[in-house]
Design a protein around this motif. Structure first.
Motif, short mmCIF file in Angstrom:
data_model
loop_
_atom_site.label_atom_id
_atom_site.label_comp_id
_atom_site.label_asym_id
_atom_site.label_seq_id
_atom_site.Cartn_x
_atom_site.Cartn_y
_atom_site.Cartn_z
N ALA A 1 0.80 -1.44 -0.08
CA ALA A 1 -0.14 0.06 -0.24
C ALA A 1 0.94 1.31 -0.03
O ALA A 1 0.58 2.17 -0.66
N GLU A 2 1.95 1.23 0.94
CA GLU A 2 2.81 2.39 0.72
C GLU A 2 3.59 2.63 -0.59
O GLU A 2 3.84 3.60 -1.03
N LEU A 3 3.93 1.45 -1.38
CA LEU A 3 4.34 1.69 -2.70
C LEU A 3 3.45 2.21 -3.65
O LEU A 3 3.84 3.07 -4.68
N LEU A 4 2.29 1.88 -3.39
CA LEU A 4 1.14 2.44 -4.38
C LEU A 4 0.89 3.58 -3.88
O LEU A 4 0.04 4.24 -4.59
N LEU A 5 1.01 4.29 -2.79
CA LEU A 5 0.39 5.17 -2.29
C LEU A 5 -0.84 5.40 -2.09
O LEU A 5 -1.81 6.29 -2.28
N THR A 6 -1.62 4.28 -1.85
CA THR A 6 -3.16 4.06 -1.71
C THR A 6 -3.15 3.38 -0.50
O THR A 6 -3.49 2.08 -0.38
N PRO A 7 -3.38 3.77 0.63
CA PRO A 7 -3.61 3.14 2.03
C PRO A 7 -4.86 2.46 1.93
O PRO A 7 -6.00 3.14 1.47
N GLY A 8 -5.01 1.28 2.69
CA GLY A 8 -6.19 0.82 2.87
C GLY A 8 -6.28 -0.51 2.06
O GLY A 8 -7.42 -1.15 1.96
N VAL A 9 -5.17 -0.67 1.19
CA VAL A 9 -5.67 -1.84 0.30
C VAL A 9 -5.51 -3.15 1.03
O VAL A 9 -4.28 -3.41 1.82
N GLY A 10 -6.72 -4.03 1.17
CA GLY A 10 -6.48 -5.17 1.83
C GLY A 10 -5.84 -6.34 1.10
O GLY A 10 -5.29 -6.39 0.11
#
Length: 445
Positions: free
Chosen positions: A284-293
């Motif tokens: 999620a940090e790599l994608l800059l999209t927090p909350g990815v389950g």
């Protein structure tokens, strides 16, 4: 190109529900965009001409993993997904099922007027592909779906499908313009469908003398043909030589459920291990999209393999049904929250890459690399959940069971009026033979 393989496809009927059709269109668009960014437009055509990859693409998008419906629904999703903004990608999809296939020449002319492609050459290629698989290869399957995928530099792939209603089977044919030397000598990139035993295949290299003899007989007039038939009539015809394909054959079973034997478990374990190692927090940090389950990361890992995997990775298409689940709830139902989150992450990564920031798209690619690396490690240590546990995990916390089929279309006209069923003949694209215009069959898929 030569054929690359064949496979059994059970013939199914029905319509894809709207909740899945809309998402398949969006998924096909973003997968194609990622392929173009990484490998270019021609790689999209090469992959669509590969029957194993094509079936895996349908499975990873949530369609039934083994049925004939994968062909028409994937092609329909590609057409809906690529039509808006197709000029940006330089890729277009024309044709479809039934009457849509007969509109292929008109659609090509429209695109030709807009972008300057050689529409006449593409129309000829489309017609010849349909003609070869309906007349030159007489294997018991009647064409009912025909689609041509093209780039704006006149490269193309054709995917078309025939049906054998008596055997309840379908056969899918794949063509690719790259490396195509002749329409009548081993032209297919692949043929996918059941082995029918003895067939008449006039496109085989070994049939070159037979093709030449047919042309010579026709040019000499009917008297010569009738004379030759009279000489042959008293003789006993030799037994036909069975056709034994030397190419890989993908046997798609009749049963709808995904079983342990349909999946290479070590590959599935590698995908899930990569998802666990890369996320959910780090990924999620790599994608800059927090909350990815975790479920979304696992689905992304399967999509990453479809984008980056080599052809040998797609021998078990059922494995990709574990990404989103299946329309008919095999191996488990599709979860819209996971599907939508997967789409969101992919779309965000592709859009960022278009603006020069490829970090998110590379992070998704890293999932595929990690899966291959961990696959061997998992196999050696015999770790990973059992097949049954993976299926049970997919069914866990399913919020709702979505409809598996779309409602039937209402017939037009007065209440209670039903359109009379009209028997239709083999699908033929118009204009190839002005003396014998063809019709189109209209199966459900």
């Amino acid at each position: 190109m030569d054929r690359t393989g064949s496979a059994d496809l059970p013939l199914h009927s029905g319509r894809v529900p709207d909740w899945l059709a809309e998402r398949m269109a969006r998924m096909s668009r973003v997968v194609v965009e990622a392929l173009v960014l990484h490998y270019g437009r021609h790689e999209v055509l090469r992959r669509l001409a590969h029957p194993f990859w094509f079936q895996s693409l349908g499975a990873v998008m949530g369609m039934d993993w083994h049925s004939s419906g994968v062909t028409t629904t994937v092609l329909g999703a590609l057409k809906r997904g690529l039509t808006p903004g197709g000029r940006q990608l330089g890729l277009y999809v024309v044709g479809g099922k039934g009457m849509q296939a007969r509109r292929t020449p008109d659609e090509l002319r429209i695109i030709g007027d807009r972008v300057g492609i050689d529409a006449d050459a593409l129309i000829r290629a489309s017609r010849l592909a349909a003609k070869v698989d309906s007349a030159a290869v007489q294997d018991g399957f009647e064409l009912y779906a025909h689609s041509l995928i093209l780039s704006d530099d006149n490269a193309w792939a054709v995917v078309q499908q025939g049906m054998n209603a008596d055997a309840r089977q379908a056969r899918r044919y794949h063509w690719l313009s790259e490396g195509l030397g002749s329409f009548v000598e081993s032209p297919h990139a692949a043929i996918e469908g059941p082995n029918q035993g003895v067939i008449l295949n006039l496109t085989d290299r070994r049939a070159s003398r037979a093709r030449a003899a047919q042309v010579e007989l026709v040019s000499q007039g009917p008297d010569v043909v009738l004379g030759a038939l009279r000489k042959l009539r008293p003789r006993l015809e030799p037994a036909p030589v069975p056709f034994t394909p030397l190419l890989p054959h993908l046997q798609m079973p009749v049963h709808e459920e995904v079983t342990r034997d349909d999946v290479l478990l070590r590959r599935l374990h590698g995908t899930l291990a990569a998802a666990a190692e890369q996320g959910p927090r780090d990924f999620a940090e790599l994608l800059l999209t927090p909350g990815v389950g975790a479920r979304t990361v696992a689905a992304l890992a399967s999509v990453a393999e479809v984008i980056h995997g080599s052809p040998s990775r797609f021998t078990d298409p059922a494995r990709f049904a574990f990404a989103q689940g299946g329309k008919d709830r095999h191996p488990f139902p599709v979860r819209l929250d996971v599907y939508d989150e997967t789409l969101r992450v992919l779309r965000s990564a592709v859009d960022a890459a278009k603006l020069g920031n490829a970090e998110r798209l590379q992070a998704i690619r890293e999932l595929d690399r990690q899966a291959r690396r961990l696959e061997a490690l998992v196999a050696k240590t015999s770790t990973g959940a059992s097949f049954e546990e993976l299926v049970q995990e997919g069914w866990k916390d399913v919020p709702e069971l979505l409809p598996t089929d779309a409602p039937p279309r209402r017939p037009s006209g007065r209440p209670g009026w039903r359109r009379q069923r009209v028997e239709r003949s083999q699908l033929e694209l118009p204009g190839l033979d002005d003396e014998t215009p063809g019709g189109s069959s209209s199966p459900s898929r």
